[in-house]
Design an enzyme around this catalytic site. Structure first.
Site, PDB file in Angstrom:
ATOM      1  N   HIS A 257       0.874  -1.145   0.149  1.00  0.00           N
ATOM      2  CA  HIS A 257      -0.007  -0.141   0.158  1.00  0.00           C
ATOM      3  C   HIS A 257       0.796   1.280   0.132  1.00  0.00           C
ATOM      4  CE1 HIS A 257      -3.064   2.654   1.143  1.00  0.00           C
ATOM      5  NE2 HIS A 257      -3.957   1.953   0.464  1.00  0.00           N
ATOM      6  N   GLU A 315      -7.966  -5.025  -0.118  1.00  0.00           N
ATOM      7  CA  GLU A 315      -8.402  -5.563  -1.425  1.00  0.00           C
ATOM      8  C   GLU A 315      -8.524  -7.279  -1.154  1.00  0.00           C
ATOM      9  OE1 GLU A 315      -9.688  -3.991  -3.507  1.00  0.00           O
ATOM     10  OE2 GLU A 315      -8.340  -2.371  -4.180  1.00  0.00           O
TER      11      GLU A 315
HETATM   12  N1  COA Z   1       3.844  -7.522  -4.797  1.00  0.00           N
HETATM   13  C1  COA Z   1       5.164  -7.729  -5.104  1.00  0.00           C
HETATM   14  N2  COA Z   1       5.931  -6.884  -4.822  1.00  0.00           N
HETATM   15  C2  COA Z   1       5.366  -5.555  -4.481  1.00  0.00           C
HETATM   16  C3  COA Z   1       4.112  -5.263  -4.384  1.00  0.00           C
HETATM   17  C4  COA Z   1       3.181  -6.465  -4.385  1.00  0.00           C
HETATM   18  N3  COA Z   1       2.059  -6.525  -4.007  1.00  0.00           N
HETATM   19  N4  COA Z   1       3.862  -4.177  -3.882  1.00  0.00           N
HETATM   20  C5  COA Z   1       4.969  -3.408  -4.096  1.00  0.00           C
HETATM   21  N5  COA Z   1       5.971  -4.244  -4.542  1.00  0.00           N
HETATM   22  C6  COA Z   1       7.169  -3.794  -4.655  1.00  0.00           C
HETATM   23  C7  COA Z   1       7.504  -3.067  -6.153  1.00  0.00           C
HETATM   24  O1  COA Z   1       7.839  -3.831  -6.999  1.00  0.00           O
HETATM   25  C8  COA Z   1       8.845  -2.227  -5.633  1.00  0.00           C
HETATM   26  O2  COA Z   1       9.988  -2.910  -5.606  1.00  0.00           O
HETATM   27  P1  COA Z   1      11.426  -2.507  -5.993  1.00  0.00           P
HETATM   28  O3  COA Z   1      11.858  -1.313  -5.063  1.00  0.00           O
HETATM   29  O4  COA Z   1      12.023  -3.553  -6.109  1.00  0.00           O
HETATM   30  O5  COA Z   1      11.226  -1.947  -7.529  1.00  0.00           O
HETATM   31  C9  COA Z   1       8.594  -1.840  -3.838  1.00  0.00           C
HETATM   32  O6  COA Z   1       7.772  -2.967  -3.588  1.00  0.00           O
HETATM   33  C10 COA Z   1       7.721  -0.497  -3.773  1.00  0.00           C
HETATM   34  O7  COA Z   1       6.462  -0.454  -4.711  1.00  0.00           O
HETATM   35  P2  COA Z   1       5.800   0.820  -5.224  1.00  0.00           P
HETATM   36  O8  COA Z   1       5.555   0.580  -6.322  1.00  0.00           O
HETATM   37  O9  COA Z   1       6.876   1.904  -5.117  1.00  0.00           O
HETATM   38  O10 COA Z   1       4.974   0.897  -4.213  1.00  0.00           O
HETATM   39  P3  COA Z   1       3.815   1.841  -4.241  1.00  0.00           P
HETATM   40  O11 COA Z   1       3.539   2.539  -2.700  1.00  0.00           O
HETATM   41  O12 COA Z   1       3.676   2.860  -5.419  1.00  0.00           O
HETATM   42  O13 COA Z   1       2.512   0.885  -4.623  1.00  0.00           O
HETATM   43  C11 COA Z   1       0.396  -0.576  -4.584  1.00  0.00           C
HETATM   44  C12 COA Z   1       1.672   0.398  -3.823  1.00  0.00           C
HETATM   45  C13 COA Z   1      -0.577  -0.462  -3.850  1.00  0.00           C
HETATM   46  C14 COA Z   1       0.377   0.097  -6.130  1.00  0.00           C
HETATM   47  C15 COA Z   1       1.473  -1.902  -4.962  1.00  0.00           C
HETATM   48  O14 COA Z   1       1.884  -2.411  -3.449  1.00  0.00           O
HETATM   49  C16 COA Z   1       0.875  -2.783  -5.547  1.00  0.00           C
HETATM   50  O15 COA Z   1       0.742  -2.813  -6.892  1.00  0.00           O
HETATM   51  N6  COA Z   1      -0.077  -3.884  -5.053  1.00  0.00           N
HETATM   52  C17 COA Z   1      -0.550  -4.917  -5.873  1.00  0.00           C
HETATM   53  C18 COA Z   1      -2.100  -4.228  -6.184  1.00  0.00           C
HETATM   54  C19 COA Z   1      -3.001  -3.824  -5.238  1.00  0.00           C
HETATM   55  O16 COA Z   1      -3.235  -4.918  -4.328  1.00  0.00           O
HETATM   56  N7  COA Z   1      -3.851  -2.931  -5.315  1.00  0.00           N
HETATM   57  C20 COA Z   1      -4.631  -2.524  -4.220  1.00  0.00           C
HETATM   58  C21 COA Z   1      -4.330  -1.517  -3.426  1.00  0.00           C
HETATM   59  S1  COA Z   1      -5.363  -1.046  -2.055  1.00  0.00           S
END
Ligand code: COA
Length: 381
Positions: A257, A315
């Site tokens: 998140h 989710e």
């Molecule tokens: N599974 C695997 N790796 C994940 C992950 C997940 N669910 N969520 C984040 N990461 C990893 C990213 O690949 C990144 O890795 P890196 O630093 O090696 O490149 C790191 O964690 C940070 O990710 P980042 O995209 O900067 O985090 P964010 O704060 O922008 O992303 C979300 C938040 C929700 C978009 C992300 O966690 C995600 O895509 N989750 C899955 C989708 C989901 O459940 N969405 C509903 C949200 S309520």
């Protein structure tokens, strides 16, 4: 490029509004809804009570609640043209969030001149009617007319299935809707505030918010989260399946998140609600599988992404709970919208009261000294 002075990609950490609706503490894993810790409110309030709380700043008295429930219940039926639109969309198998966006734009059709509070009630009352009707039309069934004697949540389940839900099912849905009702300045809420801040109308703000919620990085993950649990199928397969996904660089849906760096408090509340619902149904197999998938996923994310604090998000248990209520996965995100709409509208009210036009700046990074060329002299770049 990102180092440009003042440029904050994604506006992360920027405070762009003041609100009394919810406080999200990502470090402590705490969510306050209009003064109430989520766990205090979500499992007790009806959705009408929570909506009233967000719109008026306090819980309703019995008289206020009865009046509010009656007003909403009377507004549930859709304009004929909205139903015709949904029928056309279903014939083309348009995804439900797109159908919801299209239909939401038509809700002012039979309303004449309405101010923002009146339109707020109309839209809130009719969102479940749109989603339930569309869910049935997609499946080749006819829409079920709303039942004004049922509560907002019970009536939604009734319109989906044609049968009055049990008390346990209604409670589970109320808890879900309350849990997702508001969450700080998330993308869809921000979109709604940006639109209403121009002194546009409530319907436009809500249509914009639906568009923002549709994206998989916001409201679009519960379907895939559940698919993952089903594909795993048995607890002993969880580790190898999830490890392979992470090795391929894929994200695990339902985890991570932007704000929460500990377990999402909404996952906690929904996990308990899902456990109660499945226990009432007498079959805990899927719930137990999801619990062990969650445990394995969190452990593997700590191994593959150390220091990122990737935990279960809202989710994951949304998927389990809504599936337990008999909803198709395609209806998960529209059902999220049915809850979040009360928060969107609460933010619109706040924005209308004391907001300022939202107008950030963009840092220009393009060229500046180009010379005009006649069209016949241009070559493609
Ligand atoms: N599974 C695997 N790796 C994940 C992950 C997940 N669910 N969520 C984040 N990461 C990893 C990213 O690949 C990144 O890795 P890196 O630093 O090696 O490149 C790191 O964690 C940070 O990710 P980042 O995209 O900067 O985090 P964010 O704060 O922008 O992303 C979300 C938040 C929700 C978009 C992300 O966690 C995600 O895509 N989750 C899955 C989708 C989901 O459940 N969405 C509903 C949200 S309520």
């Amino acid at each position: 490029m990102n180092k440009q002075k003042g440029f904050i990609p994604g506006l992360e950490g920027v405070v762009a509004a003041q609100t009394r609706l919810s406080r999200v503490d990502g470090q402590r894993g705490e969510l306050i809804i209009a003064g109430y810790p989520l766990a205090e409110l979500a499992g007790k309030a009806t959705f009408e009570e929570t909506t009233f709380l967000l719109w008026h700043g306090c819980l309703p008295t019995q008289t206020e609640l009865t009046a509010f429930q009656t007003e909403l219940a009377q507004l549930r039926p859709l304009p004929g043209a909205t139903l015709t639109l949904l029928q056309a969309a279903a014939r083309k198998q348009i995804p439900p969030m797109d159908a919801l966006r299209m239909a939401a734009g038509t809700l002012s059709l039979d309303m004449g001149e309405r101010d923002a509070p009146q339109m707020a009630q109309v839209i809130t009352a009719r969102f479940p009617t749109i989603v339930a009707a569309y869910g049935r039309l997609l499946g080749g069934e006819t829409a079920v007319s709303p039942d004004p004697t049922l509560s907002h949540a019970a009536n939604y389940l009734y319109m989906l299935t044609g049968a009055a839900p049990s008390a346990a099912q209604t409670r589970a849905l109320e808890t879900y809707l309350n849990t997702v009702v508001d969450h700080g300045l998330n993308a869809s809420t921000f979109a709604a505030r940006v639109i209403i801040a121009t002194q546009s109308d409530m319907t436009s703000a809500i249509v914009g918010a639906v568009g923002a919620l549709k994206g998989p990085l916001h409201g679009g993950a519960p379907g895939p989260a559940l698919d993952m649990v089903f594909e795993i199928g048995a607890a002993e397969r969880a580790e190898s399946y999830l490890r392979e996904k992470l090795e391929r660089g894929e994200r695990l849906m339902g985890f991570g998140h932007r704000v929460y760096k500990v377990r999402d408090p909404r996952a906690e509340v929904l996990g308990i609600a899902a456990e109660r619902l499945f226990a009432a149904d007498g079959d805990m197999a899927l719930y137990s599988l999801a619990k062990s998938v969650e445990k394995t996923a969190v452990a593997l994310l700590a191994e593959y992404k150390p220091g990122r604090n990737l935990q279960t998000n809202v989710e994951f248990y949304t998927a389990l709970l809504l599936h337990g209520l008999g909803l198709e996965t395609a209806l998960f995100t529209p059902t999220f919208a049915i809850g979040r709409i009360a928060g969107w509208i609460g933010h619109c009210f706040e924005q209308l009261e004391n907001g300022r036009l939202i107008r950030p700046k963009a840092a220009y990074i393009g060229k500046t000294h180009l010379k005009w060329q006649a069209v016949e002299l241009r070559t493609s770049q």
